[in-house]
Design a protein around this motif. Structure first.
Motif, PDB file in Angstrom:
ATOM      1  N   GLU A   1      21.538  -1.221   4.120  1.00 55.21           N
ATOM      2  CA  GLU A   1      22.068  -0.060   5.123  1.00 55.21           C
ATOM      3  C   GLU A   1      22.092   1.513   4.549  1.00 55.21           C
ATOM      4  O   GLU A   1      23.229   1.577   4.126  1.00 55.21           O
ATOM      5  CB  GLU A   1      22.391  -0.754   5.846  1.00 55.21           C
ATOM      6  N   LEU A   2      21.016   2.507   4.840  1.00 53.47           N
ATOM      7  CA  LEU A   2      21.330   3.262   5.050  1.00 53.47           C
ATOM      8  C   LEU A   2      21.581   4.030   4.276  1.00 53.47           C
ATOM      9  O   LEU A   2      21.709   5.396   3.279  1.00 53.47           O
ATOM     10  CB  LEU A   2      23.064   4.172   5.644  1.00 53.47           C
ATOM     11  N   ALA A   3      21.136   3.326   2.725  1.00 51.02           N
ATOM     12  CA  ALA A   3      20.594   4.202   1.402  1.00 51.02           C
ATOM     13  C   ALA A   3      19.155   4.083   1.521  1.00 51.02           C
ATOM     14  O   ALA A   3      18.326   4.235   2.477  1.00 51.02           O
ATOM     15  CB  ALA A   3      20.601   2.872  -0.197  1.00 51.02           C
ATOM     16  N   ASP A   4      18.977   5.448   0.518  1.00 52.39           N
ATOM     17  CA  ASP A   4      17.537   5.823   0.480  1.00 52.39           C
ATOM     18  C   ASP A   4      16.394   5.330  -0.314  1.00 52.39           C
ATOM     19  O   ASP A   4      16.850   4.413  -0.877  1.00 52.39           O
ATOM     20  CB  ASP A   4      17.857   7.001  -0.092  1.00 52.39           C
ATOM     21  N   TYR A   5      15.389   4.899  -0.050  1.00 53.49           N
ATOM     22  CA  TYR A   5      14.427   3.589   0.119  1.00 53.49           C
ATOM     23  C   TYR A   5      14.297   3.743  -1.667  1.00 53.49           C
ATOM     24  O   TYR A   5      14.154   3.440  -1.863  1.00 53.49           O
ATOM     25  CB  TYR A   5      13.171   3.691   0.748  1.00 53.49           C
ATOM     26  N   HIS A   6      14.180   5.298  -1.924  1.00 58.05           N
ATOM     27  CA  HIS A   6      13.363   5.162  -2.820  1.00 58.05           C
ATOM     28  C   HIS A   6      14.690   4.220  -4.614  1.00 58.05           C
ATOM     29  O   HIS A   6      14.268   4.497  -5.130  1.00 58.05           O
ATOM     30  CB  HIS A   6      13.277   6.429  -3.624  1.00 58.05           C
ATOM     31  N   GLU A   7      15.890   4.457  -3.581  1.00 53.33           N
ATOM     32  CA  GLU A   7      16.599   3.786  -5.207  1.00 53.33           C
ATOM     33  C   GLU A   7      16.849   2.344  -5.005  1.00 53.33           C
ATOM     34  O   GLU A   7      17.598   1.705  -5.414  1.00 53.33           O
ATOM     35  CB  GLU A   7      18.826   4.069  -4.288  1.00 53.33           C
ATOM     36  N   VAL A   8      16.671   1.759  -3.157  1.00 53.92           N
ATOM     37  CA  VAL A   8      16.471   0.014  -3.106  1.00 53.92           C
ATOM     38  C   VAL A   8      15.855  -0.334  -2.928  1.00 53.92           C
ATOM     39  O   VAL A   8      15.758  -1.812  -3.660  1.00 53.92           O
ATOM     40  CB  VAL A   8      17.253   0.576  -2.316  1.00 53.92           C
ATOM     41  N   VAL A   9      14.640  -0.119  -2.819  1.00 50.52           N
ATOM     42  CA  VAL A   9      13.386  -1.111  -2.791  1.00 50.52           C
ATOM     43  C   VAL A   9      12.887  -0.960  -4.039  1.00 50.52           C
ATOM     44  O   VAL A   9      13.202  -0.264  -4.603  1.00 50.52           O
ATOM     45  CB  VAL A   9      12.406  -0.337  -1.657  1.00 50.52           C
ATOM     46  N   PRO A  10      12.933  -2.641  -4.658  1.00 52.09           N
ATOM     47  CA  PRO A  10      12.495  -2.314  -6.126  1.00 52.09           C
ATOM     48  C   PRO A  10      10.702  -2.628  -6.451  1.00 52.09           C
ATOM     49  O   PRO A  10      11.111  -2.328  -7.617  1.00 52.09           O
ATOM     50  CB  PRO A  10      13.351  -3.671  -6.694  1.00 52.09           C
ATOM     51  N   TYR A  11      10.254  -2.143  -5.509  1.00 50.80           N
ATOM     52  CA  TYR A  11       8.853  -2.284  -5.948  1.00 50.80           C
ATOM     53  C   TYR A  11       8.182  -0.734  -6.004  1.00 50.80           C
ATOM     54  O   TYR A  11       8.525  -0.228  -4.863  1.00 50.80           O
ATOM     55  CB  TYR A  11       8.512  -2.898  -4.754  1.00 50.80           C
ATOM     56  N   GLU A  12       7.668  -0.215  -6.845  1.00 50.79           N
ATOM     57  CA  GLU A  12       7.254   1.398  -6.886  1.00 50.79           C
ATOM     58  C   GLU A  12       5.603   1.732  -5.787  1.00 50.79           C
ATOM     59  O   GLU A  12       5.531   2.219  -5.497  1.00 50.79           O
ATOM     60  CB  GLU A  12       6.712   0.966  -8.511  1.00 50.79           C
TER      61      GLU A  12
ATOM     62  N   ILE B   1       5.201   3.931   1.837  1.00 47.37           N
ATOM     63  CA  ILE B   1       5.658   4.340   2.223  1.00 47.37           C
ATOM     64  C   ILE B   1       6.234   5.556   2.866  1.00 47.37           C
ATOM     65  O   ILE B   1       5.662   6.518   3.718  1.00 47.37           O
ATOM     66  CB  ILE B   1       7.413   3.962   2.624  1.00 47.37           C
ATOM     67  N   ASP B   2       6.064   6.093   1.097  1.00 49.66           N
ATOM     68  CA  ASP B   2       6.025   7.613   0.987  1.00 49.66           C
ATOM     69  C   ASP B   2       4.081   8.413   1.617  1.00 49.66           C
ATOM     70  O   ASP B   2       4.472   9.666   2.613  1.00 49.66           O
ATOM     71  CB  ASP B   2       5.432   8.248  -0.608  1.00 49.66           C
TER      72      ASP B   2
ATOM     73  N   ALA C   1       2.676   6.775   3.842  1.00 47.16           N
ATOM     74  CA  ALA C   1       3.293   7.331   5.605  1.00 47.16           C
ATOM     75  C   ALA C   1       3.465   7.962   6.439  1.00 47.16           C
ATOM     76  O   ALA C   1       3.330   8.460   6.532  1.00 47.16           O
ATOM     77  CB  ALA C   1       3.360   5.506   5.561  1.00 47.16           C
ATOM     78  N   PHE C   2       4.733   8.893   5.343  1.00 43.68           N
ATOM     79  CA  PHE C   2       5.530   9.598   5.661  1.00 43.68           C
ATOM     80  C   PHE C   2       4.293  11.070   5.672  1.00 43.68           C
ATOM     81  O   PHE C   2       4.452  12.156   6.432  1.00 43.68           O
ATOM     82  CB  PHE C   2       6.404  10.148   5.250  1.00 43.68           C
ATOM     83  N   GLU C   3       3.403  10.848   5.292  1.00 42.04           N
ATOM     84  CA  GLU C   3       2.857  11.964   4.515  1.00 42.04           C
ATOM     85  C   GLU C   3       1.709  12.385   5.186  1.00 42.04           C
ATOM     86  O   GLU C   3       1.737  13.528   5.972  1.00 42.04           O
ATOM     87  CB  GLU C   3       2.352  12.104   3.131  1.00 42.04           C
ATOM     88  N   THR C   4       0.937  10.704   5.897  1.00 37.99           N
ATOM     89  CA  THR C   4      -0.567  11.085   6.673  1.00 37.99           C
ATOM     90  C   THR C   4      -0.174  10.809   7.935  1.00 37.99           C
ATOM     91  O   THR C   4      -0.653  10.793   8.764  1.00 37.99           O
ATOM     92  CB  THR C   4      -1.444  10.007   6.015  1.00 37.99           C
ATOM     93  N   LYS C   5       0.843  10.405   8.134  1.00 42.25           N
ATOM     94  CA  LYS C   5       1.698  10.447   9.504  1.00 42.25           C
ATOM     95  C   LYS C   5       0.450   8.981   9.607  1.00 42.25           C
ATOM     96  O   LYS C   5       0.155   9.476  11.146  1.00 42.25           O
ATOM     97  CB  LYS C   5       1.530  11.140  10.562  1.00 42.25           C
ATOM     98  N   GLU C   6      -0.272   8.304   9.321  1.00 41.82           N
ATOM     99  CA  GLU C   6      -0.744   7.179   9.838  1.00 41.82           C
ATOM    100  C   GLU C   6      -1.108   5.843   9.717  1.00 41.82           C
ATOM    101  O   GLU C   6       0.215   6.126   8.514  1.00 41.82           O
ATOM    102  CB  GLU C   6      -2.252   7.466   9.769  1.00 41.82           C
ATOM    103  N   LYS C   7      -0.514   4.650  10.092  1.00 41.97           N
ATOM    104  CA  LYS C   7      -0.808   3.496  10.099  1.00 41.97           C
ATOM    105  C   LYS C   7      -1.253   3.625   9.002  1.00 41.97           C
ATOM    106  O   LYS C   7      -2.266   3.275   8.628  1.00 41.97           O
ATOM    107  CB  LYS C   7      -1.101   2.365  10.750  1.00 41.97           C
ATOM    108  N   LEU C   8      -0.872   2.465   7.454  1.00 44.54           N
ATOM    109  CA  LEU C   8      -1.171   1.963   6.300  1.00 44.54           C
ATOM    110  C   LEU C   8      -1.115   0.369   6.021  1.00 44.54           C
ATOM    111  O   LEU C   8       0.172  -0.088   6.696  1.00 44.54           O
ATOM    112  CB  LEU C   8      -0.689   2.636   5.129  1.00 44.54           C
ATOM    113  N   VAL C   9      -2.319  -0.235   5.740  1.00 42.62           N
ATOM    114  CA  VAL C   9      -2.126  -1.498   5.491  1.00 42.62           C
ATOM    115  C   VAL C   9      -2.469  -2.347   4.247  1.00 42.62           C
ATOM    116  O   VAL C   9      -3.586  -1.151   3.332  1.00 42.62           O
ATOM    117  CB  VAL C   9      -2.202  -2.657   6.170  1.00 42.62           C
ATOM    118  N   ARG C  10      -1.947  -2.618   3.253  1.00 39.00           N
ATOM    119  CA  ARG C  10      -2.401  -2.636   1.379  1.00 39.00           C
ATOM    120  C   ARG C  10      -1.934  -3.553   1.836  1.00 39.00           C
ATOM    121  O   ARG C  10      -0.598  -4.890   2.099  1.00 39.00           O
ATOM    122  CB  ARG C  10      -1.503  -1.932   0.873  1.00 39.00           C
ATOM    123  N   GLN C  11      -2.512  -4.723   0.798  1.00 40.10           N
ATOM    124  CA  GLN C  11      -2.209  -6.130   0.302  1.00 40.10           C
ATOM    125  C   GLN C  11      -1.804  -5.658  -1.470  1.00 40.10           C
ATOM    126  O   GLN C  11      -2.403  -5.545  -1.800  1.00 40.10           O
ATOM    127  CB  GLN C  11      -3.884  -7.070   0.063  1.00 40.10           C
ATOM    128  N   LEU C  12      -0.657  -6.346  -1.056  1.00 32.52           N
ATOM    129  CA  LEU C  12       0.278  -6.208  -2.725  1.00 32.52           C
ATOM    130  C   LEU C  12       0.832  -7.268  -3.312  1.00 32.52           C
ATOM    131  O   LEU C  12       0.677  -8.954  -2.712  1.00 32.52           O
ATOM    132  CB  LEU C  12       1.714  -5.423  -2.384  1.00 32.52           C
TER     133      LEU C  12
END
Length: 537
Positions: A234-245, A251-252, A254-265
């Motif tokens: 909580e309140l941490a930058d997602y680049h620092e704590v989310v362990p999956y590249e 997420i990056d 989605a911030f850039e395109t401002k559109e909903k994105l869906v992926r199977q990972l």
């Protein structure tokens, strides 16, 4: 000022009158005219005194005069009295000073007027103070009530029985505001509780990231799916704590395109590989700026496994059955074609056929066993079990297999490990793990087993110095038919189902599996069981 001028004129007139009495023919004859002067003073209600050239008293109509005159000519005030001094010219003798003392002229009732105005001022001030008190108290109460409303306290009620209409209207308005805010707060709390319940029980992992990339919320499903407390997220930058590249890149984008994105990972969670439908939905304001990102993780691992099982089961079973069946058929045909008459060749073929038959039997047995374990109505026969006792019997049974490969099989000193479990299934877990360690350890290697107790749990540990497992392969070793080294596994008689059976049995006991391995140096399998409740604490 007008009264003082009148008094001056009056005193001047009196002085002239006295002068006309005591100064006949240019000479002051005050002593000879004492009686006349006294009568005049009594008539005018004044005091008259005469002083010589040395300003010493020579005559006075009253006995309270000072012996020395210390004032100059003119009008002087002394309290409520006026003093008028005039020098009388004396032709043949030194001059004489005349002093007349009389009351000031006052307006009748002036003190009463002063008193009236003072009383009126006091009354006005008292009324003002009353008005201030009568308004300040309800205003202070309204201010305190407003502060409590801002703090979320709605227990203050303004009086509705006051007489002043303005204060009554203020109190009624404050009560209505309090009721409206209380109802709004209750409605907000209900909606918040409903939303929180919905988010926590939606069945999908959820992360909310604000507009600057800080994680604001992580729901319980996410923590359970990824087996993490996420306490520092909580309140941490997602680049620092989310362990999956892959997730960070999504997420990056989605911030850039401002559109909903869906992926199977496909993501690794400890010893498992899980499949997720990951959805990133930006929250935009009216200016089309990103206020946040909602990331939803829908776990489709079970669906993927089912799909893969349907696709791979027939292929895997066919592949695993084909080798022993082909061997059996081939050697049987060879024997029929005449090899049966050659005793040496016949014996060799029959031993191969027996070996392949046993492999076929093991495969079918493991398939049936795994199918049985995976059934919903599968139940354990729970009782208090000593891990140490079960382990001793397993080591005795596998001692010959280890000696055949010149492998040192050792039981390290540890604890007894009393747990609640199914003794038969725990024995099955130990056999599969130790057999697997012996199979993947080269000759003259070492396999060690131990049991360690903690406060509420007991660990069963199998360690070897064998070939080891690559880190990215660890999550797959518990899949059906998966082999790190397929050739060596088949040569050792393995079916590829042993670790899958171990995983299901450990989960049925409510336990956990942890694997540490380094390629070329060996592997360590740690099985964690819950201790018997009677021994906890």
């Amino acid at each position: 000022m007008a009264l003082l001028h009148d008094d001056l004129r009056t005193m001047n007139t009196r002085a002239n009158s006295v002068e006309s009495i005591v100064v006949p023919h240019g000479q002051v004859l005050a002593a000879e005219n004492k009686s006349v002067v006294s009568q005049f003073a009594q008539k005018e209600r004044i005091q008259i005194a005469f002083y010589n050239e040395n300003r010493k008293l020579i005559f006075a109509t009253a006995g309270k005069e000072k012996n020395t005159l210390d004032q100059m000519d003119g009008m002087h005030q002394s309290g409520d009295s006026l003093i008028y001094i005039k020098t009388l010219k004396n032709d043949s003798r030194p001059d004489v000073s005349l002093k007349i003392t009389g009351p000031k002229t006052t307006i009748v009732g002036l003190n009463l007027v002063y008193f009236f105005f003072v009383a009126l001022g006091i009354a006005v001030l008292a009324y003002r103070d009353y008005l201030v008190r009568s308004y300040s108290r309800p205003i202070r109460f309204a201010a305190r009530m407003g502060e409590n409303l801002l703090e979320g306290s709605y227990n203050m009620i303004a009086s509705d029985s006051v007489k002043r209409e303005s204060i009554l209207r203020l109190n009624l308005a404050m009560n209505r505001i309090s009721d409206a805010m209380h109802e709004l707060h209750r409605s907000y709390t209900r909606q918040q509780d409903s939303m929180s319940t919905l988010i926590e029980n939606i069945g999908n992992g959820l992360i909310f990231i604000d507009g600057v990339g800080r994680i604001n919320y992580v729901n319980q499903t996410f923590k359970e799916d990824f087996q993490t407390s996420a306490s520092h997220w909580e309140l941490a930058d997602y680049h620092e704590v989310v362990p999956y590249e892959e997730v960070r890149e999504l997420i990056d984008e989605a911030f850039e395109t401002k559109e909903k994105l869906v992926r199977q990972l496909q993501l690794s969670v400890h010893i498992e590989r899980k499949h997720f439908d990951v959805s990133c939905a930006p929250v935009l304001n009216k200016h089309n700026k990103v206020r946040g990102i909602v990331v939803v993780f829908h776990d489709i691992t079970a669906i993927k496994k089912l799909e893969n099982t349907r696709k791979d089961f027939v292929a895997n079973v066919s592949h695993e059955l084909r080798t022993p069946v082909t061997s059996l058929v081939g050697f049987a045909e060879t024997l029929i074609d005449g090899a049966i008459d050659d005793k040496e060749l016949r014996d060799q073929f029959l031993h191969i056929m027996l070996h392949e038959g046993r492999r076929l039997q093991s495969l079918i047995t493991d398939l049936l066993e795994l199918s049985k374990i995976e059934r919903e109505h599968f139940k354990l026969q729970l009782s208090q079990v000593s891990l140490s006792n079960v382990l001793d019997s397993v080591l005795f049974m596998l001692k010959g297999k280890a000696e055949a490969k010149k492998i040192r099989l050792s039981h390290l000193q540890g604890n007894e490990g009393l747990i609640m479990g199914d003794a038969f299934r725990i024995r099955q877990i130990m056999i599969n793990l130790i057999t697997n360690a012996i199979s993947y350890t080269p000759e003259n290697g070492t396999v060690s087993v131990s049991i360690h107790e903690r406060k509420q749990e007991a660990d069963f540990i199998v360690a070897d110095n064998g070939m080891g497992i690559e880190k990215d392969q660890i999550p797959r070793i518990f899949e059906r038919f998966y082999r790190v080294d397929k050739a060596r596994s088949r040569d050792s008689g393995g079916t590829g189902l042993g670790l899958a059976i171990v995983k299901h049995l450990v989960e049925a006991h409510g336990g956990r599996i942890h694997v540490d391995s380094e390629l070329g140096k060996g592997s360590t399998f740690t099985i964690t069981f819950k201790k018997s409740p009677s021994l906890i604490g």
